[in-house]
Structure formats: structure tokens, C-alpha cells
Design an enzyme around this catalytic site. Structure first.
Site, short mmCIF file in Angstrom:
data_model
loop_
_atom_site.label_atom_id
_atom_site.label_comp_id
_atom_site.label_asym_id
_atom_site.label_seq_id
_atom_site.Cartn_x
_atom_site.Cartn_y
_atom_site.Cartn_z
N LYS A 184 -6.44 2.57 -18.10
CA LYS A 184 -6.18 3.45 -16.84
C LYS A 184 -6.20 2.78 -15.60
CE LYS A 184 -9.05 6.79 -18.45
NZ LYS A 184 -10.57 8.50 -18.13
N GLY A 185 -5.39 3.92 -14.64
CA GLY A 185 -5.42 2.78 -13.23
C GLY A 185 -6.31 2.70 -12.13
N PHE A 240 0.35 -1.19 0.05
CA PHE A 240 0.20 -0.14 0.30
C PHE A 240 0.69 1.50 0.36
CE2 PHE A 240 -2.13 -3.64 2.69
CZ PHE A 240 -2.95 -3.92 1.81
N GLY A 263 -5.56 1.13 -8.53
CA GLY A 263 -5.50 0.23 -7.18
C GLY A 263 -6.30 1.70 -6.17
N GLU A 264 -5.59 3.11 -6.83
CA GLU A 264 -6.35 4.25 -5.79
C GLU A 264 -6.89 4.42 -5.90
OE1 GLU A 264 -3.15 4.67 -4.67
OE2 GLU A 264 -2.08 3.70 -6.21
N ARG A 283 -9.43 0.78 -20.34
CA ARG A 283 -9.85 -0.73 -20.74
C ARG A 283 -9.74 -1.61 -19.51
NH1 ARG A 283 -6.52 -3.76 -26.02
NH2 ARG A 283 -7.28 -5.73 -26.45
N PRO A 326 -11.23 -8.27 -15.36
CA PRO A 326 -12.66 -7.89 -15.08
C PRO A 326 -12.29 -8.88 -13.52
CG PRO A 326 -13.16 -8.72 -16.93
CD PRO A 326 -11.54 -8.74 -17.24
#
Length: 740
Positions: A701-702, A240, A704-705, A628, A632
Site C-alpha cells: 500500500k502507499g 510534495f 508517502g501521504e 508489504r 523498511p
């Protein structure tokens, strides 16, 4: 063949559940010794005496390192993008100064961990102490303008129009202060490093989200060529952000190994992880909104204050979101730092945005109630057509589609707008919503592809995998662009001698490393084609490369129905693998033309028992526009993990410092509360179909955040809807609602 977009299971899953995956502390070496850090029990001052002689005679003790006998290290200049731009990192065991509670002041090395721990506990150290300043609300705490602001992602001062006048003259106003507690990362795997020297070459098996930076940092500290340091980290048990920087324990492990001439293992205790490996800084923010009676924003003021250490200036993008999230002609943002006698904070999931959007989205919710306008409708009325701060279009923006999708799935239409109007028996029920957003970052990255004679494709990059599924998603990218089944791709990461990549943080791994893998795959195909047309024994001999095409991993002449040549057919002719290494980065003209961000909408439902003040999150639904979606299954896992982190931020996580010495009083899992299985409600993540051809060649695109970013304000807004009591400080406590 289409592998991207499929919910493929983790390729490293079996290794993890069977115990075959090796983490940093698992790389035991022959003749290994064990090191234990002795942490300062003074919050500020200097070491005056260390009674090392008695401990050195203790059973199994090989060495006691202090500033008196430790090697003086050159600490050559080195700063990566992850390091504070202003200040100097802690020079461990180089002098007698104590800058914060928990700073390493000695290191005990012994033949067993038990002997090292016993000796470390027995080491008596005397201090000349001074009163540290650890509370950012203390009147003695001076706010400073970050020296490197506006040269980094953190912006100190920004404005358009006249926000102060607009807010003062607005028909409807909100002007409040929001407080968010300091948090610590606390992943499952503690920080650990095994260090071994071979002459002037150093190998580190070390928990790291940024291997090439750890290599460069340790090389700079010891005055070595970077190629003399190798960092190995194939698996990370959660991070994290805590392992983005190279913290003092890595230096100590290497220092001890050189001192004793044997490999040394150093694993931090859970308590020590509250001292020297960073934390999410406490923030205090003022948000003032002005609006027309119809709900159009006329002015926004967002002033934020974060904490930092005295020896470095840590900055994060606390107020950046406010500049572009909503349409408003008059916006002023301000960011300041308070220097404290603590360790330097660090990036923690959703750094800056997660803290800043709590204040902004809470204020927007407050404004919606003042106006009597549905919170979603208020956001719709202030949806911008472009990034008004940068004066350029968004590469894509699906925020309203996210709200539509999530609100329908959540059942927002069943919500009654009045606070305290919904019940389930004696429980008060609340529903809240909040916007989520995070930049769609991209950084230069490299990757290597090797096509083997047995039909296997090896792919290598110096990336990390702290849990989002990097092994799997990168396997899918390579399989997609090589036209191979995923089982014929072997992706390798976790070594600093692989092609260089950026840090595994900031939600840019897929965009950056994935794009590099795509480029390397395309080049490997080109090399294989050139080799095929030069081989007289192959059916495409003499053909122009431009007349050939690759389809499902086979090379054939355009328009022909022939089976074509596989990679194996081409490589087997000579037995020499085809190898290609390529880099990828975002074109500067694209970055200058578009504003690139992910967006999302988060909905939360809470149930509150006013008799005892308990707050229970019943369910969360989030919808995200992230371009994209490569996998999933992994994407939903990332989202639910972020939501759980948001629950902790909203209701549980808080590091408390003793004002007398800066000691974290709850530096253990009994009192530093985090969500556990029984705290986790039904979590649902949905994805908007979003095509963004500008962000990178993958269109990804990202993720995780962003899933954490909007969760805490959605929960806080739900608490207000349930109780009618607005809580502007996180985490929300039982006592905050008992009097509601």
C-alpha cells in the site's frame, strides 16, 4: 533470494552526496540564455502599459516577452487526472487580464542571469486595478457546489441515515468549527525548466512529478504531436505535489526558447513559488458528533469548505475519511468551494485527508474528554467491521493493531487523563493521539525490462523520484522477481519516452509502477525460457516451457539439481538482449469488491512553557498498516519526513495574504516558518505485519501521504492535554497558549 523487505541503502545515494546527480537547472545547454518572470503587482484587473522599449536596450537583454509580442498559442484541450476537471488553465502572456497577484505578465530574456534579473526589476508596468477577493471568510465570498464533485475523488454531498436528527438527540454532543491555514510546498529545489528547440521538436529538462503529462500538456499548448516533446527529469529535490501539474513557467521557457531561437533556462525564485505553482488551500470545517454515554457514535456531520481560483475548480477529498473511518449509522458530509482571486490550489502531501482528518480527529478527542473515555478506547468502541459508506469489506484494516503497537512503544499507559496534570518541572506535558488513513490507490502503469549479455538487467519506466527512494525500491522489485542481486539491476526513470506511468504522487508509485515492473520481469523470464528451449546448444533444448522453472535467476528443469542457465548464458548465445514491456492495472472486479486503505496511529508528546508560550514537540511515535514493506529503511524515512511535515502544519506553516491585493506577505523563508533541525524531536515509525493480497500483486500500500495525515491532530490533541485549552485553528501560535 529475497530482496524485498530488506533495508537496502539508496542506489542513488552516492550520486546525490557527491553532486553527480543532475537536477533540472543543472542541464545547461550550449548558447543558453536566461529568462526571468515579471510577476503582476496588481491583485486583479488588466495591464494598461508596459515600458518595454527602455528595458530592451539594457545590457545583455535579448528579448522582452509580453502579451503584445508573444506568440499566440493554440492551448488545445488537455486535462490529466491531476488537473481540475472544471475550468481552464492559465493562458500565459495571451491577453492583458490579471487574475491574481503574482501572475506572470512579462518575461525578460538575457545573456546572463544577472542581466535578466536587473532588466526584469527595471521593467515598469501600469495596471487598471480592482479589489480582489482573497479571504474565504469574507461575507462576499460565495460558496459553490463543485461541478465535478462525485465524478472525482472529492464528494460534495453524501449521507446515510439521518445525521442531523441523531446529533440533535444524542446524549453527548460535540459541534465545533476548525480552521486550517493555506500552506505552500517549499521544497529544497525550486521549479526550473531548460527548454531547447530543434526544428519543431522540443526538449524540456524540467522538474516534474508527472513527465508524460508534462509532455502531453506542452504538446497541447503549442499544438504539437506529443512525440515531438521530450521531458527529462532524472532527479527531483523534493516536491510534495507542487510539480504534479505543468505550471506556466514551463510554457514560458518553451515560448522564450522558440522566440529567441536559442535554449533558455528559467528558474523560479522562492518568492515566485508562492504565486503560480499551487498551494494547500485554506479550509474551514464543521464537525458535529453525537454519542451515547457509553461512547458509541450515533451521528456524524462533517461540512467542509475549501478555496479555489475563479478560473478553475480545484477539489480535494476533504470529507471522504469521515464516511468510512468509524462505525456510525447516521453520517452526513458536505463539501463546498469558495472562488477567490488567487492562483489555483494544488495537491499537497496528504491532500484532503490531512486537512479533513485534523477536524475529525480533533472532534473525536473532544468527545473522549466529554465522555470521560480514553481516546484510544473511544476509537476501539467505534471500530467498523466493514466500510459502511460503500457497504463492502476492507481489503485489510489494521488500525487497532497500530494503536496497540504504537501506544505500547509510546508509553500511553503512563499518561494521566486530566488536562494540565502532567509536568516536567515548570513545563506542562501533553500527550495526544490521532488516527491516520489514506486510500491504497493504484493506476495503470508500464515498464520495460531488458536482459543484457553481460548479465545486467536494465529496467525503464517514465516515473519520477522526488526523494522517497524510487530508484532503490524499484531496483529491489526487479531484483526480487528476476532473482538477481540488486547490483545487477539498473533502474532508469525520468524520461517521457520511457514506458508510461502515472504521476509520482498520491502514494501509488510502488503499487502501480512496481506491479508493472513485476509483470515485465515475469514476461522477460518467459521470453528467455522460450529462447533457451529453442537453442539446440543449451541443455533445456526441446523441453516444454511448463516443465521449466526459474529459481534465483537461473533456468532449470523442475526438480533437477543442476546449476541451470543464467540470463547471461541465454542472451550470450545470440548477443541479442531479451526485452519485455508490460503494463499492470488493478482488476475492476477487485476494486469493486473491496475498500482499500492504509491505516495508522500517531502519538505525540509536547512540552509547553506557559511563561513564554513556546510549544515543543518532544517525540512522535507512529505505527502503520501498509501491507508489504518493500524497504523498511526507506519506509521509515518516508514516515519521519511526513511527521516533520505534520509538525510544520500543526505549529508553523501559514501563508498570509494581504487583503488589499492578494500579495503573500510572507513569501520568503524568514517569515514562512518550517521545522528545522532544532525543531525535530525523536521520531519513530513502526509497521504492523499486514498481508493484503487484494491491493496489487506486490501486496504493498502507499506510504508517502499517511505519515503526515495524522500528525497535526495528534499534536493539537497533545496541546489540549497539556494546557486544557482547545485550539481549533492551525497552525497553533504562542498566543493561543499564553492565556491557557
Amino acid at each position: 533470494m529475497s530482496v524485498i523487505g530488506k533495508p537496502m541503502n539508496r542506489v542513488d545515494g552516492r550520486a546525490k552526496v557527491t553532486g553527480a546527480a543532475r537536477y533540472a537547472a543543472d542541464f545547461n545547454q550550449p548558447g543558453q540564455l536566461y529568462a526571468v518572470i515579471v510577476s503582476a503587482t496588481a491583485g486583479l484587473g488588466r495591464v494598461t502599459d508596459i515600458a518595454a522599449a527602455e528595458v530592451e536596450r539594457a545590457p545583455g537583454v535579448v528579448a522582452v516577452l509580453t502579451h503584445r509580442n508573444a506568440q499566440k498559442l493554440p492551448y488545445l484541450p488537455h486535462k490529466a487526472g491531476i488537473d481540475p476537471a472544471v475550468g481552464e488553465r492559465l493562458h500565459v502572456l495571451q491577453d492583458d487580464n490579471v487574475r491574481f497577484y503574482g501572475q506572470p505578465v512579462a518575461l525578460v530574456v538575457a545573456d546572463t542571469l544577472d542581466h535578466a534579473e536587473r532588466a526584469a526589476a527595471a521593467l515598469r508596468i501600469t495596471y487598471e486595478s480592482r479589489q480582489p477577493l482573497v479571504d474565504p471568510t469574507d461575507q462576499r465570498a460565495e460558496k459553490i457546489i463543485p461541478e465535478a464533485a462525485n465524478r472525482t475523488r472529492a464528494l460534495a454531498d453524501r449521507s446515510r441515515g439521518d445525521a442531523d436528527t441523531a446529533v440533535a438527540r444524542a446524549a453527548v454532543r460535540v459541534d465545533e468549527t476548525y480552521d486550517m491555514a493555506r500552506e505552500n510546498h517549499n521544497p529544497m529545489e525550486p521549479h526550473a525548466t531548460v527548454a531547447a528547440w530543434n526544428g519543431d521538436r522540443l526538449t524540456l529538462w524540467s522538474k516534474s512529478q508527472y513527465l508524460v503529462n508534462e509532455q502531453a500538456e506542452i504538446a497541447a499548448i503549442f499544438g504539437l504531436p506529443a512525440e515531438n516533446v521530450e521531458v527529462i527529469c532524472p532527479f527531483i529535490g523534493g516536491a510534495f505535489g507542487t510539480s504534479l501539474r505543468t505550471w506556466p513557467h514551463v510554457t514560458l521557457a518553451a515560448l522564450a526558447a522558440r522566440h529567441v531561437g536559442r535554449p533558455v533556462k528559467l528558474v523560479l525564485t522562492r518568492k515566485q513559488m508562492f504565486f503560480t505553482t499551487g498551494h494547500r488551500p485554506r479550509t474551514r470545517q464543521r464537525v458535529a458528533l453525537g454519542a451515547t454515554p457509553e461512547g458509541r457514535l450515533t451521528g456524524i456531520i462533517h461540512e467542509g469548505m475549501g478555496e479555489t481560483s475563479r478560473y478553475e475548480q480545484f477539489m480535494e477529498a476533504l470529507t471522504n475519511v469521515t464516511d468510512y473511518l468509524y462505525s456510525c449509522p447516521n453520517v452526513r458530509t458536505q463539501y463546498r468551494l469558495t472562488q477567490l482571486d488567487t492562483g489555483t490550489p494544488n495537491h499537497m502531501r496528504g491532500p484532503g485527508e490531512a486537512s479533513g482528518i485534523f477536524a475529525l480527529e480533533s472532534a473525536m478527542d473532544e468527545l473522549s474528554y466529554k465522555l470521560g473515555i480514553d481516546p484510544i478506547e473511544l476509537r476501539r468502541r467505534n471500530e467498523p467491521q466493514m466500510d459502511e459508506a460503500e457497504n463492502k469489506p476492507f481489503s485489510s484494516r489494521s488500525l487497532m493493531q497500530c494503536y496497540e503497537l504504537a501506544s505500547e512503544r509510546f508509553g500511553w499507559a503512563r499518561r494521566t487523563p486530566e488536562p494540565r496534570s502532567m509536568r516536567d518541572g515548570r513545563l506542562l506535558i501533553g500527550m495526544g493521539a490521532a488516527t491516520a488513513t489514506y486510500p491504497a490507490f493504484h493506476a495503470p502503469a508500464s515498464a520495460r525490462v531488458r536482459l543484457l549479455a553481460d548479465g545486467i538487467a536494465e529496467v525503464e519506466a517514465a516515473a519520477s523520484d522526488m526523494g522517497p527512494g524510487t530508484y532503490t525500491s524499484m531496483t529491489q522489485v526487479a531484483a526480487e522477481f528476476l532473482g538477481l542481486p540488486p547490483e545487477q539491476v539498473r533502474f532508469r526513470l525520468g524520461r517521457s519516452d520511457y514506458p508510461q506511468t502515472p504521476s509520482h504522487g498520491g502514494s501509488w508509485t510502488m503499487a502501480s509502477v512496481g506491479s508493472a515492473i513485476r509483470a515485465a520481469c515475469v514476461e522477460a523470464q518467459a521470453q528467455a525460457a522460450r529462447r533457451a528451449v529453442a537453442d539446440a546448444n543449451l541443455p533445456v533444448f526441446g523441453a516444454s516451457v511448463n516443465d521449466l522453472e526459474w529459481s534465483e535467476g537461473r533456468l532449470r528443469r523442475r526438480g533437477e539439481a543442476a546449476t541451470g542457465l543464467s540470463y547471461q548464458d541465454i542472451v550470450a548465445r545470440t548477443g541479442v538482449p531479451v526485452e519485455a514491456e508490460r503494463s499492470a492495472e488493478r482488476a475492476s472486479e477487485v476494486a469493486e469488491r473491496y475498500s482499500m486503505h492504509s491505516f495508522g496511529a500517531v502519538f505525540a508528546e509536547v512540552a509547553i512553557d506557559l511563561d513564554v508560550g513556546t510549544i515543543r514537540v518532544r517525540r512522535i511515535v507512529g505505527a502503520y498498516g501498509i501491507g508489504r514493506v518493500v524497504n523498511p529503511l526507506l519506509a521509515r524515512s518516508q514516515c519521519t519526513g511526513g511527521m516533520i511535515g505534520g509538525i510544520g502544519m500543526a505549529l508553523m506553516e501559514r501563508t498570509v495574504l494581504d487583503a488589499r491585493d492578494g500579495r503573500p506577505v510572507n513569501a520568503h523563508m524568514a517569515d514562512y516558518l518550517m521545522p528545522v533541525n532544532l525543531d525535530i524531536p525523536k521520531l519513530e515509525a513502526l509497521f504492523v505485519d499486514e498481508v493484503d493480497p487484494h491491493v496489487n500483486p506486490l501486496g504493498a500500500k502507499g506510504l508517502g501521504e499517511i505519515a503526515l495525515v495524522g500528525t497535526a491532530p495528534a499534536i493539537a490533541n497533545a496541546v489540549f492535554h497539556a494546557t486544557g485549552r482547545r485550539v481549533r485553528a492551525l497552525p497553533i501560535h504562542i498566543e493561543d497558549v499564553l492565556t491557557a
